[in-house]
Enzyme design. Structure first.
Site, PDB file in Angstrom:
ATOM      1  N   ASP A  45      73.667 -15.999 -12.385  1.00 40.47           N
ATOM      2  CA  ASP A  45      73.798 -17.518 -12.482  1.00 40.47           C
ATOM      3  C   ASP A  45      73.073 -17.971 -13.547  1.00 40.47           C
ATOM      4  O   ASP A  45      71.922 -18.007 -13.796  1.00 40.47           O
ATOM      5  CB  ASP A  45      73.068 -18.378 -11.004  1.00 40.47           C
ATOM      6  CG  ASP A  45      73.547 -19.554 -10.886  1.00 40.47           C
ATOM      7  OD1 ASP A  45      74.585 -20.003 -10.396  1.00 40.47           O
ATOM      8  OD2 ASP A  45      72.721 -20.362 -11.827  1.00 40.47           O
ATOM      9  N   TYR A  50      71.015 -23.955 -20.006  1.00 36.04           N
ATOM     10  CA  TYR A  50      70.032 -23.172 -19.971  1.00 36.04           C
ATOM     11  C   TYR A  50      69.671 -22.557 -21.376  1.00 36.04           C
ATOM     12  O   TYR A  50      68.528 -21.907 -21.524  1.00 36.04           O
ATOM     13  CB  TYR A  50      69.988 -22.199 -18.895  1.00 36.04           C
ATOM     14  CG  TYR A  50      70.128 -22.120 -17.471  1.00 36.04           C
ATOM     15  CD1 TYR A  50      69.989 -23.887 -17.174  1.00 36.04           C
ATOM     16  CD2 TYR A  50      70.600 -21.321 -16.472  1.00 36.04           C
ATOM     17  CE1 TYR A  50      70.293 -24.278 -15.892  1.00 36.04           C
ATOM     18  CE2 TYR A  50      70.601 -21.846 -15.306  1.00 36.04           C
ATOM     19  CZ  TYR A  50      70.380 -23.213 -14.744  1.00 36.04           C
ATOM     20  OH  TYR A  50      70.634 -23.341 -13.655  1.00 36.04           O
ATOM     21  N   LYS A  75      77.710 -23.268 -15.937  1.00 36.88           N
ATOM     22  CA  LYS A  75      77.972 -24.665 -15.501  1.00 36.88           C
ATOM     23  C   LYS A  75      78.335 -25.277 -16.824  1.00 36.88           C
ATOM     24  O   LYS A  75      78.074 -25.235 -17.769  1.00 36.88           O
ATOM     25  CB  LYS A  75      76.701 -24.988 -14.795  1.00 36.88           C
ATOM     26  CG  LYS A  75      76.294 -24.030 -13.809  1.00 36.88           C
ATOM     27  CD  LYS A  75      75.150 -24.434 -13.209  1.00 36.88           C
ATOM     28  CE  LYS A  75      74.409 -23.637 -12.194  1.00 36.88           C
ATOM     29  NZ  LYS A  75      73.536 -22.682 -12.742  1.00 36.88           N
ATOM     30  N   HIS A 108      78.023 -29.232 -13.210  1.00 36.55           N
ATOM     31  CA  HIS A 108      76.509 -29.059 -13.099  1.00 36.55           C
ATOM     32  C   HIS A 108      75.790 -30.202 -12.110  1.00 36.55           C
ATOM     33  O   HIS A 108      74.852 -30.002 -11.255  1.00 36.55           O
ATOM     34  CB  HIS A 108      75.791 -29.041 -14.435  1.00 36.55           C
ATOM     35  CG  HIS A 108      74.435 -28.053 -14.322  1.00 36.55           C
ATOM     36  ND1 HIS A 108      74.032 -27.219 -15.312  1.00 36.55           N
ATOM     37  CD2 HIS A 108      73.716 -28.116 -13.328  1.00 36.55           C
ATOM     38  CE1 HIS A 108      72.827 -26.755 -14.925  1.00 36.55           C
ATOM     39  NE2 HIS A 108      72.575 -27.176 -13.797  1.00 36.55           N
TER      40      HIS A 108
HETATM   41  P1  NAD Z   1      62.982 -20.489  -7.511  1.00 39.04           P
HETATM   42  O1  NAD Z   1      62.605 -21.273  -6.110  1.00 39.04           O
HETATM   43  O2  NAD Z   1      63.669 -19.147  -7.644  1.00 39.04           O
HETATM   44  O3  NAD Z   1      61.625 -20.417  -8.058  1.00 39.04           O
HETATM   45  C1  NAD Z   1      61.269 -19.625  -8.955  1.00 39.04           C
HETATM   46  C2  NAD Z   1      59.656 -19.384  -9.119  1.00 39.04           C
HETATM   47  O4  NAD Z   1      59.211 -18.768  -8.007  1.00 39.04           O
HETATM   48  C3  NAD Z   1      59.536 -18.451 -10.494  1.00 39.04           C
HETATM   49  O5  NAD Z   1      58.653 -19.365 -11.048  1.00 39.04           O
HETATM   50  C4  NAD Z   1      58.909 -17.298 -10.203  1.00 39.04           C
HETATM   51  O6  NAD Z   1      57.496 -17.119 -10.799  1.00 39.04           O
HETATM   52  C5  NAD Z   1      58.601 -17.479  -8.351  1.00 39.04           C
HETATM   53  N1  NAD Z   1      59.016 -16.205  -7.873  1.00 39.04           N
HETATM   54  C6  NAD Z   1      60.051 -15.412  -7.894  1.00 39.04           C
HETATM   55  N2  NAD Z   1      60.191 -14.594  -6.959  1.00 39.04           N
HETATM   56  C7  NAD Z   1      58.742 -14.592  -6.447  1.00 39.04           C
HETATM   57  C8  NAD Z   1      58.299 -13.823  -5.537  1.00 39.04           C
HETATM   58  N3  NAD Z   1      58.805 -12.762  -4.971  1.00 39.04           N
HETATM   59  N4  NAD Z   1      56.997 -14.035  -5.162  1.00 39.04           N
HETATM   60  C9  NAD Z   1      56.337 -15.079  -5.687  1.00 39.04           C
HETATM   61  N5  NAD Z   1      56.866 -15.828  -6.430  1.00 39.04           N
HETATM   62  C10 NAD Z   1      58.007 -15.657  -7.039  1.00 39.04           C
HETATM   63  O7  NAD Z   1      63.710 -21.635  -8.414  1.00 39.04           O
HETATM   64  P2  NAD Z   1      64.507 -21.817  -9.524  1.00 39.04           P
HETATM   65  O8  NAD Z   1      64.507 -20.648 -10.660  1.00 39.04           O
HETATM   66  O9  NAD Z   1      64.642 -23.155 -10.062  1.00 39.04           O
HETATM   67  O10 NAD Z   1      66.002 -21.568  -8.764  1.00 39.04           O
HETATM   68  C11 NAD Z   1      66.786 -20.255  -8.950  1.00 39.04           C
HETATM   69  C12 NAD Z   1      67.891 -20.396  -9.702  1.00 39.04           C
HETATM   70  O11 NAD Z   1      68.785 -21.508  -9.134  1.00 39.04           O
HETATM   71  C13 NAD Z   1      67.784 -20.803 -11.214  1.00 39.04           C
HETATM   72  O12 NAD Z   1      67.185 -19.614 -11.945  1.00 39.04           O
HETATM   73  C14 NAD Z   1      68.938 -21.291 -11.490  1.00 39.04           C
HETATM   74  O13 NAD Z   1      69.897 -20.223 -11.900  1.00 39.04           O
HETATM   75  C15 NAD Z   1      69.504 -21.974 -10.299  1.00 39.04           C
HETATM   76  N6  NAD Z   1      69.325 -23.533 -10.334  1.00 39.04           N
HETATM   77  C16 NAD Z   1      70.271 -24.414 -10.249  1.00 39.04           C
HETATM   78  C17 NAD Z   1      69.881 -25.664 -10.534  1.00 39.04           C
HETATM   79  C18 NAD Z   1      71.287 -26.746 -10.495  1.00 39.04           C
HETATM   80  O14 NAD Z   1      71.095 -28.000 -10.816  1.00 39.04           O
HETATM   81  N7  NAD Z   1      72.308 -26.312 -10.201  1.00 39.04           N
HETATM   82  C19 NAD Z   1      68.562 -26.234 -10.807  1.00 39.04           C
HETATM   83  C20 NAD Z   1      67.610 -25.361 -10.668  1.00 39.04           C
HETATM   84  C21 NAD Z   1      67.749 -24.200 -10.472  1.00 39.04           C
END
Ligand code: NAD
Length: 278
Positions: A45, A50, A75, A108
């Site tokens: 994704d 990004y 997106k 998006h």
């Molecule tokens: P997330 O909730 O996946 O959190 C990521 C954080 O969690 C990272 O900083 C990482 O250090 C930590 N983490 C990951 N795995 C872990 C584990 N096993 N143990 C402990 N900590 C851990 O947040 P995100 O990255 O914002 O969301 C995931 C994905 O969603 C993004 O990468 C993106 O592709 C998507 N996203 C979309 C939008 C949108 O507006 N459509 C906005 C934000 C994110």
């Protein structure tokens, strides 16, 4: 290990767990996505905003994986809803990704103050008809936005990708999605690390009971609720940990305890509200 797939309302299938690359630095993206492929992820994704679609494309090219074994989402950014910009934007994304088509293209954000999300959705339908994307969906759309785009086009998005984690469960949108055959993709599934999700009693207890980590318990909760997830990490051991969630099942009591973590007043939100992003 087989990652389950879900059926989308247009007849296509999507792997329920993938790898999200928000905030993965462009220079690091080819390595991170290549590692994700090595440990078994097949669904990526990304988004134009990004800035790392080229790195995703480089990893795809180097992977040797068959195109049909991959699921790639990108997106449309907020300043490209108007006129024929969506077509120009997807062509730029495809160029960077090195692909002829993506599996899923999303609007998006609705950017409601600009009032151009209906036009953007009409253009998305054309992009699917032109074969530039197999499925189309939206992100950060609230129920009134969803109702308006469906009324205008008769086309129901395949997914709505929204902020969703135990403290912010978005019940109004998930109920609308369930009754309209729209799959929910949870972004920020781990709360983006912005509150003590892993220390919360229902999460810690479920993890302990199954000999899993709190992150794995939370991901399992999303999967059992029927949501699609793509947690982000740039560390190989966490990529592996986040994928290792298919050998246990939370009980209905454990699910109910995590369900009860949402205070119900919207205060659990950790990122932007769709009405504020324009
Ligand atoms: P997330 O909730 O996946 O959190 C990521 C954080 O969690 C990272 O900083 C990482 O250090 C930590 N983490 C990951 N795995 C872990 C584990 N096993 N143990 C402990 N900590 C851990 O947040 P995100 O990255 O914002 O969301 C995931 C994905 O969603 C993004 O990468 C993106 O592709 C998507 N996203 C979309 C939008 C949108 O507006 N459509 C906005 C934000 C994110």
């Amino acid at each position: 290990m087989t990652i389950p797939t879900l059926n989308l309302n247009d007849g296509n299938q999507i792997p329920q767990l993938g790898y999200g690359v928000f905030k993965v630095p462009p220079a690091d993206t080819e390595r991170a996505v290549s590692e994700a492929f090595e440990v078994g992820y097949r669904h990526i994704d990304t988004a134009a905003i990004y800035g790392n679609e080229e790195g995703v494309g480089a990893a795809i090219a180097a992977s040797g994986l068959a195109r049909g074994d991959l699921f790639v989402t990108t997106k449309l950014w907020n300043d490209r809803h108007h006129d024929e910009e969506p077509r120009a934007a997807i062509r730029e994304s495809l160029d960077k990704l090195g692909l002829d088509s993506v599996d899923l293209y999303l609007v998006h954000w609705p950017t409601p103050a600009k009032d151009d999300y209906v036009h953007a959705w009409e253009k998305m339908v054309e992009l699917r008809e032109a074969g530039l994307t197999r499925s189309i969906g939206v992100s950060n759309h609230l129920v009134p936005h969803l109702e308006r785009i469906v009324a205008a086009t008769g086309v129901v998005p395949a997914v709505n990708q929204i902020e969703l984690h135990p403290a912010y469960q978005q019940r109004e949108i998930t109920e609308w999605a369930a009754s309209n055959d729209v799959k929910i993709e949870s972004w920020g599934p781990l709360g983006q690390g912005k509150y003590d999700l892993f220390g919360a009693e229902p999460v810690a207890a479920a993890a302990e009971a199954h000999g899993k980590t709190p992150a794995q318990a939370v991901l399992r909760w999303h999967l059992q609720k029927g949501f699609i997830v793509f947690p982000k990490s740039v560390r190989r051991e966490r990529l592996e940990e986040n994928l290792d969630v298919f050998d246990f099942e939370l009980t209905s009591d454990e699910i109910a305890a995590i369900d009860a973590m949402d205070p119900g007043d919207g205060s659990g939100r950790v990122s932007a509200h769709p009405d504020e992003v324009n």
